[in-house]
Write an enzyme that holds these catalytic residues in place. Structure first.
Site, PDB file in Angstrom:
ATOM      1  N   CYS A 115       0.837  -1.207   0.000  1.00 16.43           N
ATOM      2  CA  CYS A 115       0.000   0.000   0.000  1.00 16.43           C
ATOM      3  C   CYS A 115       0.876   1.262   0.000  1.00 16.43           C
ATOM      4  O   CYS A 115       1.925   1.285   0.623  1.00 16.43           O
ATOM      5  CB  CYS A 115      -0.933   0.076   1.203  1.00 16.43           C
ATOM      6  N   TRP A 117      -2.919  -2.779  -1.543  1.00 20.86           N
ATOM      7  CA  TRP A 117      -2.538  -4.196  -1.596  1.00 20.86           C
ATOM      8  C   TRP A 117      -3.569  -4.913  -0.748  1.00 20.86           C
ATOM      9  O   TRP A 117      -3.623  -4.733   0.469  1.00 20.86           O
ATOM     10  CB  TRP A 117      -1.130  -4.359  -1.040  1.00 20.86           C
ATOM     11  N   GLU A 166       9.744 -16.392  -5.970  1.00 16.52           N
ATOM     12  CA  GLU A 166       9.026 -15.125  -5.946  1.00 16.52           C
ATOM     13  C   GLU A 166       9.013 -14.422  -7.291  1.00 16.52           C
ATOM     14  O   GLU A 166       8.033 -13.760  -7.600  1.00 16.52           O
ATOM     15  CB  GLU A 166       9.511 -14.205  -4.820  1.00 16.52           C
ATOM     16  N   ASN A 170      -3.205   2.706   5.262  1.00 13.93           N
ATOM     17  CA  ASN A 170      -2.298   1.540   5.180  1.00 13.93           C
ATOM     18  C   ASN A 170      -2.372   0.818   6.510  1.00 13.93           C
ATOM     19  O   ASN A 170      -2.466   1.457   7.552  1.00 13.93           O
ATOM     20  CB  ASN A 170      -0.843   1.982   4.985  1.00 13.93           C
ATOM     21  N   GLY A 171      -2.236  -0.510   6.477  1.00 17.96           N
ATOM     22  CA  GLY A 171      -2.230  -1.274   7.729  1.00 17.96           C
ATOM     23  C   GLY A 171      -3.484  -2.119   7.863  1.00 17.96           C
ATOM     24  O   GLY A 171      -4.210  -2.348   6.881  1.00 17.96           O
ATOM     25  N   GLU A 205      17.897 -19.128   0.041  1.00 19.71           N
ATOM     26  CA  GLU A 205      17.741 -17.813  -0.577  1.00 19.71           C
ATOM     27  C   GLU A 205      17.590 -17.948  -2.097  1.00 19.71           C
ATOM     28  O   GLU A 205      16.794 -17.247  -2.718  1.00 19.71           O
ATOM     29  CB  GLU A 205      18.943 -16.918  -0.200  1.00 19.71           C
ATOM     30  N   ARG A 230       6.281  -0.794  -3.994  1.00 19.59           N
ATOM     31  CA  ARG A 230       5.891  -1.501  -2.773  1.00 19.59           C
ATOM     32  C   ARG A 230       4.913  -2.635  -3.058  1.00 19.59           C
ATOM     33  O   ARG A 230       4.697  -3.486  -2.211  1.00 19.59           O
ATOM     34  CB  ARG A 230       5.236  -0.510  -1.791  1.00 19.59           C
ATOM     35  N   HIS A 246      15.420 -38.281   3.456  1.00 15.46           N
ATOM     36  CA  HIS A 246      14.374 -38.462   4.469  1.00 15.46           C
ATOM     37  C   HIS A 246      12.991 -38.118   3.924  1.00 15.46           C
ATOM     38  O   HIS A 246      12.060 -37.908   4.706  1.00 15.46           O
ATOM     39  CB  HIS A 246      14.694 -37.619   5.702  1.00 15.46           C
ATOM     40  N   LYS A 258      14.329 -16.722  -4.308  1.00 13.70           N
ATOM     41  CA  LYS A 258      14.408 -15.840  -5.484  1.00 13.70           C
ATOM     42  C   LYS A 258      13.645 -16.456  -6.649  1.00 13.70           C
ATOM     43  O   LYS A 258      12.897 -15.780  -7.345  1.00 13.70           O
ATOM     44  CB  LYS A 258      15.866 -15.609  -5.928  1.00 13.70           C
ATOM     45  N   LYS A 318       6.946  -4.888  -1.393  1.00 14.24           N
ATOM     46  CA  LYS A 318       8.337  -4.635  -1.003  1.00 14.24           C
ATOM     47  C   LYS A 318       8.471  -4.513   0.499  1.00 14.24           C
ATOM     48  O   LYS A 318       9.376  -5.071   1.095  1.00 14.24           O
ATOM     49  CB  LYS A 318       8.843  -3.359  -1.685  1.00 14.24           C
TER      50      LYS A 318
END
Ligand code: M6R
Length: 600
Positions: A2, A78, A479, A104-105, A472, A27, A495, A476, A595
């Site tokens: 947002c 968002w 996403e 926002n929030g 990591e 964002r 396993h 990447k 973001k």
């Protein structure tokens, strides 16, 4: 996540709002809208234009139905409460249409408030928690005298996190802003006042900014800003001059921000190496908190701290740690790791750690962010603005900050001898050049991505520090290229996960840790025996051995084990990037992601 933009006193409020929202679009958002105070005196009205989808859609809506005015508020949403539809897009209004709100929030008691308001006759048009705020302010405006009082009363009954901006027809020369656990910045212009959720939106207009604190309410007009603290006392918030340039937050000649930010990593490392370290004595125990990539960086941090400084530490996913009931952290340093400094879970975990007796420090990139302000000591990452949702230079500067702190604390507590410390200085001095070398091979990544454009699944495996790199690397891939990528500690394959391996699987084996490479090679053999294709990432000195095992080998410059995570992630970032580009994905703004994750 947002974006908020507000302006009072602009010649063309719509242009300022849309431009500001554009600067915040990194964002992540799925709807956008503006509200503008139009007309004069008896004819005054609030005009709203909002739509699901992109800012381009909002622009074409605005060109079909133009609106003019000098005061307005805008938002990129968002979705949290309700789907990304035109109706759920902000701004939201009360029934009379005399006031408009952006937010926002998350308002956590939204459900209860909605039921109460509905029982009192307020009609809801959207599914958002924000509409509750619009109706509450409207209700209290009916009972009190002015917007300030009505907003305060509203803040008294809502709980959760918010940055709110409100405008009201009967107070046409001002907008009000309020924050709690969600950032809000006020820009002081010439005859104009601005509000935004992040600094880049304001930089085209002013460098003089004032950061609101939790509980603050601000009244912004073209000439002045008045701030009330959480107890409703008028207070002074010192303004700051922002020194960094807008260009640092622009793409330059790169086609995407992620491409630019990957390329900047060696320079960012050099900048961080030249910068001072935070002043903090060597702790006796550390708990790291972070989310996503920052959590992976923390995993590396735990290992480095143990090896180089003999300091025991734990790593906790921030969203888990914040609700850990049995935690006692007396005598522990909580080290929050966050690029944005605004991640809600990390901020809450840091606060929780303080309540449990820990002292608080942070590794942060964004200056003046909430986490930086709440920590007693801050190690800046010096990465420069990071805009692409997928972190690259943020991650590598976190790793480097952790390496430097581990060395410094090891030197301070006597774990590292003076000659070891000198040797390490030499190693770190070489790092930017080594990173440049590891960054160079774009064509190879492109070729590999073309050959493996859609594997059914991609496994990333590694041991020790290589396991953090595998995690990591897989993140990447997931996403930005939306591939089914998972990471495993290489020894864990047998396993369970190895059941998924068939000839259409791709395995990326990270083999950079000298004492563990032979072990990972055994795991490469196991997946090869079941038909997987294997890409191995190793040091130059291990190339010959790995060539005999993997289908393809990418080499990295030789460096100490502790430095290898900084090098090994670089080709994996590039590979994820080229794969995403070939698959036509939106690399800078992947679907469903934001973001800076300012909600829980
Ligand atoms: O700003 P932060 O470092 O606190 O962000 C934490 C995560 O949200 C972030 O690292 C996320 O996992 C990235 N999109 C990964 O590329």
């Amino acid at each position: 996540m947002c974006g908020i933009m507000g302006v009072v006193g602009a010649d063309d409020a719509v242009r300022v709002l849309v431009d500001g929202l554009q600067h915040l679009s990194y964002r992540g958002y799925d709807a956008a809208g503006v509200a503008v105070m139009a007309g004069r005196d008896g004819q005054r009205r609030i005009e709203i234009r909002k739509t699901a989808g992109t800012l381009d859609k909002l622009k074409s809506l605005l060109s079909g139905q133009p609106v003019n005015g000098r005061i307005g508020i805008g938002h990129t949403r968002w979705a949290t409460h309700g789907a990304p539809t035109d109706c759920n897009a902000h701004p939201h209004t009360d029934k009379s249409g005399k006031l408009a709100v952006v937010h926002n929030g998350i308002i956590e008691n939204e459900r209860v408030l909605r039921q109460k308001l509905a029982a009192e006759g307020f009609e809801f048009r959207s599914q958002t928690d924000t509409e509750v705020v619009a109706h509450l302010v409207s209700k209290y405006l009916g009972e009190t005298c002015d917007l300030h009082c009505a907003l305060r009363k509203t803040l008294d009954v809502i709980s959760g996190a918010y940055a709110l901006v409100v405008m009201y027809i009967d107070e046409p020369d001002r907008i009000y802003a309020a924050r709690k656990d969600s950032p809000l910045v006020i820009g002081l212009g010439q005859g104009a006042g601005y509000v935004a959720s992040d600094i880049p939106a304001l930089l085209p207009h002013t460098r003089e900014m004032l950061l609101l604190e939790d509980g603050d309410v601000a009244r912004v007009t073209g000439d002045e800003v008045i701030v009330w603290d959480r107890n409703d006392n008028i207070t002074v918030r010192q303004s700051k001059t922002i020194m960094w340039d807008q260009e640092a937050a622009d793409k330059g000649e790169h086609t995407t921000f992620m491409d630019k930010e990957m390329d900047e990593q060696a320079d960012a490392a050099a900048r961080l190496l030249a910068a001072p370290l935070m002043r903090h004595e060597a702790p006796s125990r550390v708990v790291f908190v972070g989310c996503g990539s920052a959590y992976h960086a923390s995993m590396v941090g735990r290992e480095l701290l143990g090896r180089l400084a003999g300091i025991p530490s734990d790593v906790m996913i921030a969203s888990e740690m914040r609700y850990e009931p049995e935690l006692s952290l007396e005598g522990t340093l909580c080290l929050a790791v966050s690029q944005s400094g605004e991640t809600a879970d990390t901020l809450a975990a840091l606060r929780q750690a303080k309540r449990r007796g820990a002292s608080a420090a942070a590794i942060v990139n964004a200056q003046d962010s909430s986490i930086a302000r709440e920590a007693e000591a801050v190690q800046w990452m010096h990465a420069g603005p990071e805009i692409a949702v997928a972190t690259t230079k943020g991650y590598t500067t976190q790793l480097l900050a952790l390496l430097r702190l581990s060395l410094e604390w090891g030197r301070a507590n006597g774990r590292l001898s003076a000659s070891d410390a000198r040797e390490w200085e030499g190693e770190l001095g070489k790092l930017p050049e080594l990173m440049r070398g590891a960054l160079a091979d774009r064509e190879r990544a492109e070729r590999f991505a073309t050959a493996h454009i859609a594997p059914r699944l991609v496994f990333f495996i590694g041991r020790g520090l290589d396991y953090a790199t595998a995690l990591e690397g897989a993140l990447k891939f997931k996403e930005i290229s939306y591939l089914n990528a998972e990471a495993y500690a290489a020894g864990e394959l047998k396993h369970g996960p190895i059941a998924l391996i068939e000839s259409d699987a791709l395995v990326v084996a990270v083999c950079t840790q000298s004492r563990l490479t032979a072990k990972t090679v055994s795991n490469i053999r196991e997946v090869k025996a079941r038909g997987a294709r294997v890409l191995a990432l190793c040091r130059e000195s291990d190339e010959a051995g790995l060539r005999a095992e993997a289908d393809e080998v990418w080499t990295l410059p030789d460096a100490p084990d502790e430095v290898m995570p900084l090098l090994a992630i670089l080709p994996l970032q590039r590979l994820a990037y080229e794969t995403a580009i070939l698959r036509g994905c939106s690399v800078d703004k992947p679907r469903n992601l934001a973001k800076s994750v300012t909600v829980e």
